[in-house]
Design a protein around this motif. Structure first.
Motif, PDB file in Angstrom:
ATOM      1  N   GLN A   1     -18.734  20.797  25.584  1.00  0.00           N
ATOM      2  CA  GLN A   1     -19.999  21.526  25.692  1.00  0.00           C
ATOM      3  C   GLN A   1     -21.117  20.924  24.850  1.00  0.00           C
ATOM      4  O   GLN A   1     -22.276  21.099  25.155  1.00  0.00           O
ATOM      5  N   VAL A   2     -20.770  20.262  23.739  1.00  0.00           N
ATOM      6  CA  VAL A   2     -21.818  19.860  22.804  1.00  0.00           C
ATOM      7  C   VAL A   2     -21.974  18.358  22.630  1.00  0.00           C
ATOM      8  O   VAL A   2     -22.947  17.914  22.035  1.00  0.00           O
ATOM      9  N   SER A   3     -21.020  17.561  23.136  1.00  0.00           N
ATOM     10  CA  SER A   3     -21.024  16.136  22.810  1.00  0.00           C
ATOM     11  C   SER A   3     -21.669  15.272  23.879  1.00  0.00           C
ATOM     12  O   SER A   3     -21.487  15.508  25.069  1.00  0.00           O
ATOM     13  N   ASP A   4     -22.409  14.260  23.434  1.00  0.00           N
ATOM     14  CA  ASP A   4     -22.932  13.255  24.356  1.00  0.00           C
ATOM     15  C   ASP A   4     -21.864  12.223  24.660  1.00  0.00           C
ATOM     16  O   ASP A   4     -21.855  11.603  25.714  1.00  0.00           O
ATOM     17  N   HIS A   5     -20.964  12.065  23.695  1.00  0.00           N
ATOM     18  CA  HIS A   5     -19.969  11.010  23.769  1.00  0.00           C
ATOM     19  C   HIS A   5     -18.667  11.591  23.224  1.00  0.00           C
ATOM     20  O   HIS A   5     -18.708  12.412  22.321  1.00  0.00           O
ATOM     21  N   VAL A   6     -17.544  11.194  23.784  1.00  0.00           N
ATOM     22  CA  VAL A   6     -16.269  11.726  23.303  1.00  0.00           C
ATOM     23  C   VAL A   6     -15.315  10.581  22.981  1.00  0.00           C
ATOM     24  O   VAL A   6     -15.159   9.646  23.767  1.00  0.00           O
ATOM     25  N   VAL A   7     -14.701  10.660  21.796  1.00  0.00           N
ATOM     26  CA  VAL A   7     -13.689   9.694  21.378  1.00  0.00           C
ATOM     27  C   VAL A   7     -12.373  10.458  21.272  1.00  0.00           C
ATOM     28  O   VAL A   7     -12.314  11.495  20.610  1.00  0.00           O
ATOM     29  N   VAL A   8     -11.341   9.981  21.954  1.00  0.00           N
ATOM     30  CA  VAL A   8     -10.050  10.678  21.934  1.00  0.00           C
ATOM     31  C   VAL A   8      -9.030   9.866  21.149  1.00  0.00           C
ATOM     32  O   VAL A   8      -8.790   8.690  21.456  1.00  0.00           O
ATOM     33  N   LEU A   9      -8.459  10.479  20.108  1.00  0.00           N
ATOM     34  CA  LEU A   9      -7.410   9.845  19.312  1.00  0.00           C
ATOM     35  C   LEU A   9      -6.074  10.474  19.669  1.00  0.00           C
ATOM     36  O   LEU A   9      -5.965  11.685  19.829  1.00  0.00           O
ATOM     37  N   ASP A  10      -5.051   9.627  19.770  1.00  0.00           N
ATOM     38  CA  ASP A  10      -3.700  10.132  20.003  1.00  0.00           C
ATOM     39  C   ASP A  10      -2.763   9.458  19.014  1.00  0.00           C
ATOM     40  O   ASP A  10      -2.548   8.243  19.107  1.00  0.00           O
ATOM     41  N   ALA A  11      -2.247  10.229  18.065  1.00  0.00           N
ATOM     42  CA  ALA A  11      -1.334   9.715  17.046  1.00  0.00           C
ATOM     43  C   ALA A  11      -1.860   8.413  16.436  1.00  0.00           C
ATOM     44  O   ALA A  11      -1.140   7.431  16.305  1.00  0.00           O
ATOM     45  N   GLY A  12      -3.143   8.414  16.063  1.00  0.00           N
ATOM     46  CA  GLY A  12      -3.722   7.276  15.360  1.00  0.00           C
ATOM     47  C   GLY A  12      -4.198   6.137  16.240  1.00  0.00           C
ATOM     48  O   GLY A  12      -4.755   5.163  15.745  1.00  0.00           O
ATOM     49  N   HIS A  13      -3.987   6.251  17.559  1.00  0.00           N
ATOM     50  CA  HIS A  13      -4.446   5.225  18.494  1.00  0.00           C
ATOM     51  C   HIS A  13      -5.669   5.728  19.247  1.00  0.00           C
ATOM     52  O   HIS A  13      -5.760   6.918  19.559  1.00  0.00           O
ATOM     53  N   LEU A  14      -6.580   4.799  19.563  1.00  0.00           N
ATOM     54  CA  LEU A  14      -7.727   5.161  20.392  1.00  0.00           C
ATOM     55  C   LEU A  14      -7.262   5.287  21.837  1.00  0.00           C
ATOM     56  O   LEU A  14      -6.744   4.346  22.420  1.00  0.00           O
ATOM     57  N   LEU A  15      -7.443   6.490  22.395  1.00  0.00           N
ATOM     58  CA  LEU A  15      -7.002   6.726  23.764  1.00  0.00           C
ATOM     59  C   LEU A  15      -8.145   6.470  24.729  1.00  0.00           C
ATOM     60  O   LEU A  15      -7.982   5.916  25.797  1.00  0.00           O
ATOM     61  N   ARG A  16      -9.336   6.929  24.342  1.00  0.00           N
ATOM     62  CA  ARG A  16     -10.480   6.766  25.218  1.00  0.00           C
ATOM     63  C   ARG A  16     -11.757   6.990  24.434  1.00  0.00           C
ATOM     64  O   ARG A  16     -11.784   7.772  23.490  1.00  0.00           O
ATOM     65  N   SER A  17     -12.822   6.300  24.821  1.00  0.00           N
ATOM     66  CA  SER A  17     -14.127   6.507  24.223  1.00  0.00           C
ATOM     67  C   SER A  17     -15.146   6.338  25.327  1.00  0.00           C
ATOM     68  O   SER A  17     -15.303   5.246  25.860  1.00  0.00           O
ATOM     69  N   SER A  18     -15.807   7.409  25.725  1.00  0.00           N
ATOM     70  CA  SER A  18     -16.820   7.287  26.784  1.00  0.00           C
ATOM     71  C   SER A  18     -17.842   8.405  26.713  1.00  0.00           C
ATOM     72  O   SER A  18     -17.646   9.400  26.018  1.00  0.00           O
ATOM     73  N   ALA A  19     -18.926   8.199  27.444  1.00  0.00           N
ATOM     74  CA  ALA A  19     -19.955   9.228  27.558  1.00  0.00           C
ATOM     75  C   ALA A  19     -19.314  10.458  28.198  1.00  0.00           C
ATOM     76  O   ALA A  19     -18.466  10.333  29.079  1.00  0.00           O
ATOM     77  N   THR A  20     -19.721  11.655  27.730  1.00  0.00           N
ATOM     78  CA  THR A  20     -19.124  12.883  28.239  1.00  0.00           C
ATOM     79  C   THR A  20     -19.235  12.953  29.761  1.00  0.00           C
ATOM     80  O   THR A  20     -18.301  13.352  30.443  1.00  0.00           O
TER      81      THR A  20
END
Ligand SMILES: Nc1ncnc2c1ncn2[C@@H]1O[C@H](COP(=O)(O)OP(=O)(O)O)[C@@H](O)[C@H]1O
Ligand SMILES: [Mg+2]
Length: 329
Positions: free
Chosen positions: A214-233
């Protein structure tokens, strides 16, 4: 907090890199909290999502220079975390995850104190504190000892001390933690305003994907210390091609409407208070059928919009093992 254009130091435009990490890794003994993270974050509001133990708080502490990485490097507002921690802390605000408020001190005293610590003179500190406490919605209660505050009020006081020195970037670690739904919605509105009205770049963490969406322009997803995804909402929320329709009334009206739509040849299923209608077979207009069916049944149509996927769906598709909100730490 309104005169952002007059801020000290180089102004950070939305396009400029606010956070950049290269191969960032953190081990606590045997625990691999962060593994080889390459992240780039620009202006606006960035949501940092991950289950408990994913490494969100560790990442923030490293970016603030409070923790040393095991390996890798990072820059915050263009400054190297290894050598320019002082600059970083001058331009960055921090709302920690855990309660850090002295119970016998008022929010006003506390925030003024934090403002003085960051180098403001006595009268400027009082003025900024009053401003910032008003912005976070702590006006009446600001002279009372914080020990008697509700969780929502404590979160606001924590937020206020993170904003009082007029930062260009603020880290908010689980600001909605422990809040009831109404207070949660208030806090999310406030987070959005910090990004949009005050022009402060925000990195906000949560283990709940829905609220960051609801509030983010961009979302970074972490899974157990690894970058899972980083993209515009927006990239997460691709349209599905379905239409979401809702009629006035309750589940009875919804179901009556759904049955009639099915009888008219449409494929549909309930979605909360609404109905998701699949694209129609060739030659049929979903819009026309929906409108005519509602009119035939005498039901008021209150919503008709393209259906979108939500972050939860994307997250579940991408990482079946890392279902939202599960505790692992
Ligand atoms: N000081 C510490 N000592 C040892 N392990 C830690 C410490 N802080 C965090 N951890 C571990 O590192 C991992 C990441 O924790 P954390 O950064 O707090 O995640 P999050 O904020 O996403 O919940 C977890 O497995 C946690 O148990
Ligand atoms: Mg945390």
């Amino acid at each position: 907090m309104s005169a952002r254009t007059a801020s000290v130091g180089p102004v950070t435009g939305d396009s400029e890199q606010v956070i950049e990490t290269r191969g960032l890794t953190k081990h606590y003994g045997q625990v691999h909290a962060l593994t080889d993270l390459d992240i780039e974050v620009g202006g606006g509001v960035t949501g940092l999502v991950g289950a408990n133990g994913a490494g969100k708080s560790t990442l923030i502490k490293i970016l603030l220079g409070l923790l040393e990485p095991t390996s890798g490097s990072a820059r915050v507002l263009g400054h190297d975390i290894a050598t320019e921690g002082e600059e970083i802390r001058r331009f960055v605000g921090y709302m920690p995850e855990h309660d850090c408020l002295p119970p016998d001190v008022s929010a006003s005293e506390f925030v003024v104190h934090m403002a003085r610590m960051s180098g403001l003179g006595a009268s400027a500190a009082r003025e900024r504190s009053a401003d910032v406490l008003r912005h976070v919605g702590l006006e009446e209660e600001r002279y009372r000892p914080m020990g008697g505050y509700s969780t929502g009020m404590k979160q606001r006081a924590k937020l206020a001390q993170g904003l009082v020195h007029d930062p260009r970037l603020v880290f908010l670690d689980e600001p909605t933690n422990g809040l009831d739904p109404a207070a949660r919605a208030d806090m999310l509105r406030l987070v959005r305003r910090i990004g949009s009205d005050f022009g402060i770049a925000v990195l906000v963490t949560s283990h709940l994907l829905g609220e960051l969406e609801q509030v983010s322009d961009h979302v970074v997803v972490l899974d157990a210390g690894h970058l899972l995804r980083s993209s515009a909402t927006g990239d997460f929320l691709e349209r599905t091609g379905s239409l979401l329709v809702e009629v006035v009334g309750g589940t009875t009206e919804r179901d009556r409407f759904g049955e009639a739509l099915a009888a008219a040849g449409l494929t549909c299923r309930p979605r909360g208070t609404a109905i998701a209608v699949e694209p129609a077979p060739d030659g049929l207009s979903v819009h026309d059928l929906v409108r005519d069916t509602a009119a035939d049944l005498g039901l008021g149509l209150m919503r008709l919009q393209p259906d979108r996927r939500h972050l939860e769906d994307v997250f579940l598709d991408d990482a079946p093992a890392a279902a939202a909100g599960g505790s692992r730490g």
